[in-house]
Design a protein around this motif. Structure first.
Motif, PDB file in Angstrom:
ATOM      1  N   PRO A 236       0.825  -1.205   0.000  1.00 51.75           N
ATOM      2  CA  PRO A 236       0.000   0.000   0.000  1.00 51.75           C
ATOM      3  C   PRO A 236       0.865   1.264   0.000  1.00 51.75           C
ATOM      4  O   PRO A 236       1.950   1.294   0.553  1.00 51.75           O
ATOM      5  CB  PRO A 236      -0.805  -0.077   1.281  1.00 51.75           C
ATOM      6  CG  PRO A 236      -0.352  -1.285   2.006  1.00 51.75           C
ATOM      7  CD  PRO A 236       0.633  -2.006   1.175  1.00 51.75           C
ATOM      8  N   GLU A 237       0.321   2.275  -0.613  1.00 53.70           N
ATOM      9  CA  GLU A 237       1.005   3.561  -0.696  1.00 53.70           C
ATOM     10  C   GLU A 237       0.824   4.319   0.615  1.00 53.70           C
ATOM     11  O   GLU A 237      -0.238   4.309   1.220  1.00 53.70           O
ATOM     12  CB  GLU A 237       0.383   4.363  -1.839  1.00 53.70           C
ATOM     13  CG  GLU A 237       0.983   5.717  -2.035  1.00 53.70           C
ATOM     14  CD  GLU A 237       0.298   6.464  -3.173  1.00 53.70           C
ATOM     15  OE1 GLU A 237       0.200   7.677  -3.057  1.00 53.70           O
ATOM     16  OE2 GLU A 237      -0.129   5.820  -4.148  1.00 53.70           O
ATOM     17  N   ASP A 238       1.910   4.982   1.077  1.00 49.66           N
ATOM     18  CA  ASP A 238       1.809   5.809   2.282  1.00 49.66           C
ATOM     19  C   ASP A 238       0.936   7.015   1.988  1.00 49.66           C
ATOM     20  O   ASP A 238       1.016   7.608   0.918  1.00 49.66           O
ATOM     21  CB  ASP A 238       3.190   6.283   2.734  1.00 49.66           C
ATOM     22  CG  ASP A 238       4.018   5.147   3.303  1.00 49.66           C
ATOM     23  OD1 ASP A 238       3.436   4.135   3.719  1.00 49.66           O
ATOM     24  OD2 ASP A 238       5.254   5.284   3.324  1.00 49.66           O
ATOM     25  N   ARG A 239       0.085   7.376   2.967  1.00 45.11           N
ATOM     26  CA  ARG A 239      -0.803   8.523   2.785  1.00 45.11           C
ATOM     27  C   ARG A 239      -0.674   9.449   3.978  1.00 45.11           C
ATOM     28  O   ARG A 239      -0.393   9.017   5.086  1.00 45.11           O
ATOM     29  CB  ARG A 239      -2.242   8.046   2.635  1.00 45.11           C
ATOM     30  CG  ARG A 239      -2.413   7.190   1.377  1.00 45.11           C
ATOM     31  CD  ARG A 239      -3.763   6.557   1.288  1.00 45.11           C
ATOM     32  NE  ARG A 239      -4.818   7.543   1.183  1.00 45.11           N
ATOM     33  CZ  ARG A 239      -6.098   7.234   1.137  1.00 45.11           C
ATOM     34  NH1 ARG A 239      -6.481   5.972   1.187  1.00 45.11           N
ATOM     35  NH2 ARG A 239      -7.008   8.173   1.055  1.00 45.11           N
TER      36      ARG A 239
END
Length: 101
Positions: free
Chosen positions: A2-5
């Motif tokens: 998952p992409e860091d947000r």
């Protein structure tokens, strides 16, 4: 993966936060009015008006320990074996082998 947000993506905007705060305050006010109405409708003249007056502190049994722990160990009140942890069994503090589980 998952992409860091950023947490900013999940935060409410100022208008949303103000709206939510107003709604929460209105709900709290409604709940308080409902509680006042139900308290006056129960008709129990002996009911305490303040929840802190509900129990006489002298009439409340104090809390008691259910177990003890000693780094150097302590003797079991029944068999005398030295153990680090003892449990309350009636008025005695006993080892796991003597406890009536």
């Amino acid at each position: 993966m998952p992409e860091d947000r950023s947490l900013d993506e999940f935060a409410l905007g100022d208008e949303d936060a103000d709206s939510d705060a107003t709604e929460a305050a209105d709900a709290d006010s409604d709940a308080a009015e409902a509680a006042d109405d139900s308290a006056s409708d129960d008709g129990d003249p002996d009911a305490p008006s303040d929840p802190n007056d509900a129990a006489d502190p002298a009439a409340v049994d104090p809390a008691v320990a259910t177990s003890t722990w000693h780094t150097d160990g302590a003797a079991c009140d029944r068999c005398g074996e030295r153990v680090e942890r003892r449990w309350r069994d009636e008025d005695d503090f006993v080892c796991a082998d003597c406890a009536s589980w």
